[in-house]
Design an enzyme around this catalytic site. Structure first.
Site, PDB file in Angstrom:
ATOM      1  N   ASP A 137      -3.181   5.136   1.883  1.00  0.00           N
ATOM      2  CA  ASP A 137      -2.357   4.800   0.722  1.00  0.00           C
ATOM      3  C   ASP A 137      -2.611   5.775  -0.421  1.00  0.00           C
ATOM      4  O   ASP A 137      -1.668   6.227  -1.087  1.00  0.00           O
ATOM      5  CB  ASP A 137      -2.654   3.362   0.273  1.00  0.00           C
ATOM      6  CG  ASP A 137      -2.416   2.368   1.393  1.00  0.00           C
ATOM      7  OD1 ASP A 137      -1.458   2.561   2.154  1.00  0.00           O
ATOM      8  OD2 ASP A 137      -3.193   1.403   1.523  1.00  0.00           O
TER       9      ASP A 137
ATOM     10  N   ASP B 132       4.281   1.240   8.148  1.00  0.00           N
ATOM     11  CA  ASP B 132       3.185   0.450   7.579  1.00  0.00           C
ATOM     12  C   ASP B 132       3.571  -1.020   7.475  1.00  0.00           C
ATOM     13  O   ASP B 132       2.759  -1.912   7.739  1.00  0.00           O
ATOM     14  CB  ASP B 132       2.838   1.009   6.197  1.00  0.00           C
ATOM     15  CG  ASP B 132       1.518   0.468   5.689  1.00  0.00           C
ATOM     16  OD1 ASP B 132       0.642   0.144   6.506  1.00  0.00           O
ATOM     17  OD2 ASP B 132       1.362   0.337   4.462  1.00  0.00           O
TER      18      ASP B 132
END
Length: 428
Positions: free
Chosen positions: A349, A193
């Site tokens: 997330d 990420d």
């Protein structure tokens, strides 16, 4: 940049994001804690995250670590390939295909994965429900979910509820992965990420820049803390140009403030009261024909138009000033629109925060508390950085790093100390 005003308003934004994240993690913990009792251990599943190595309790620590690293590496490579494919499709404007793919994914998650979890809860709590009622409920729940996530005009609360529901279902499903594979995958995904969002050639960075350039919505599942405010931009007051000719009526031509070009900037002068230059003014004559007048009107008298370098420079300067003002106005409106819309957080997330907390729930509740505080602290730091930097930031690295660290510190150090102290009546 006024950092004081930014930090003054970030409290409400943090609350608007942390509340749904906390709800998602709480429900995942409750479901995992209920379904993973000692009498009913959670069955290990085989997904894209453990294609290479199937963890066996009898394997050594070295074998588990090596196999988990291979699983995580393959899983991250698959995610990267799929992301680059989606970026390529979006670059070549296959937006409808991406939207249909995401709709199908949501429907599959709600029906298949959600249905499996729902049946497990029914069996665990012995809820009396027949198969037809269960099927109808699941089908309607899935259809309404797809509509709520993608349709326009849906109440923002309903959209947020279904986004959280999708995150809960996927997170509970991922907690069924083997323990070593779960932890290594979380760390590798946090690193991916970081690279995907901040690296110059990162796929998520490219996707965000493309969407920003085209002024379009991201073709992804993104949680919005506030609904988007659609503001109607009323056209500015038009500039009226008029000419006078022997007392006859004259047409008024309104030029909208929204349609301005270089030619308009040069034709419109900023002189008021004294000299009033006008060009291409429509004046009807006796035969109702249109005449073109290019004259200066000075104190009620007309004289031939005299072109001078000073007036040309003034016109160019006025046009440049107006273009700069329009550009600054558009930038302010864009910033105000983003501020009104609030913070947006990717659904991934939600999922991986909840996976970490769900894995902690399989050990004990003390570890859950510690990991929750670590995740919330990391998310708060990320949101503050987002308010200061004003560009897309990865939400996983800080929270996942703190969560993993607190998990192992609590499990290896704090939990033995607290249990030992309580056993010897040192702590109550």
């Amino acid at each position: 940049m006024d950092y004081g005003s930014i930090l003054d308003t970030i409290g409400g934004e943090i609350t608007g994001v942390m509340a749904p994240v906390s709800i998602c993690m709480l429900l995942v913990v409750l479901i995992v804690y209920s379904l993973s009792s000692p009498t009913n251990p959670t069955a290990t599943i085989q997904t894209a995250a453990n294609l290479v190595y199937l963890e066996n309790p009898s394997d050594s620590t070295a074998q588990k670590l090596e196999g988990a690293l291979l699983n995580a590496l393959v899983f991250v490579i698959l995610i990267a390939v799929v992301t680059f494919v989606l970026v390529a499709l979006y670059y070549f404007r296959f937006t409808n295909f991406i939207k249909h793919y995401v709709r199908f994914s949501v429907f599959f998650v709600l029906t298949s994965m959600g249905g499996s979890i729902f049946l497990s809860l029914i069996q665990h709590f012995n809820i009396p429900v027949d198969a037809i009622t269960c099927a109808l409920f699941l089908f309607n729940f899935s259809i309404v979910g797809v509509i709520s996530v993608f349709a326009q005009g849906v109440p923002i609360l309903l959209n947020q509820m279904y986004m959280v529901a999708v995150g809960i279902i996927v997170a509970v499903w991922f907690t069924k992965l083997p323990e070593w594979t779960t932890w290594v995958c979380l760390v590798m995904l946090a690193l991916y990420d970081l690279v995907a969002v901040l690296a110059p050639g990162g796929p998520l960075k490219i996707l965000v820049e493309l969407a920003s350039t085209r002024n379009e919505e991201l073709p992804a599942l993104v949680y919005e803390s506030r609904p988007r405010v659609q503001r109607s931009r009323s056209p500015g007051v038009g500039l009226l140009l008029a000419g006078f000719s022997n007392g006859r009526s004259v047409e008024l031509t309104a030029i909208s403030g929204n349609t301005s070009s270089d030619g308009d900037d040069q034709n419109v002068s900023g002189l008021v009261g004294g000299n009033n230059p006008h060009s291409a003014i429509n004046v009807p004559n006796e035969n109702n024909e249109i005449e073109v007048s290019t004259e200066y009107e000075i104190a009620g008298e007309t004289s031939p138009l005299m072109t001078s370098s000073n007036s040309t420079e003034r016109q160019l300067a006025n046009g440049e000033i107006r273009r700069n003002e329009n550009r600054e106005t558009r930038e302010r409106e864009s910033e105000e629109e983003e501020r009104e819309r609030g913070i947006r957080l990717g659904l991934g997330d939600f999922i991986f925060y909840s996976v970490l907390l769900g894995r902690a729930a399989m050990f004990d509740l003390m570890t859950v508390y510690a990991c929750y505080l670590a995740i919330i602290c990391g998310l708060g730091c990320t949101l503050i950085l987002l308010a200061v930097c004003r560009h897309a930031l990865p939400a996983l690295p800080i929270s996942i790093a703190l969560g993993v660290m607190f998990y192992f510190l609590t499990r290896l150090l704090m939990e033995p100390f607290v249990v030992g102290a309580s056993t010897n009546l040192i702590m109550f």
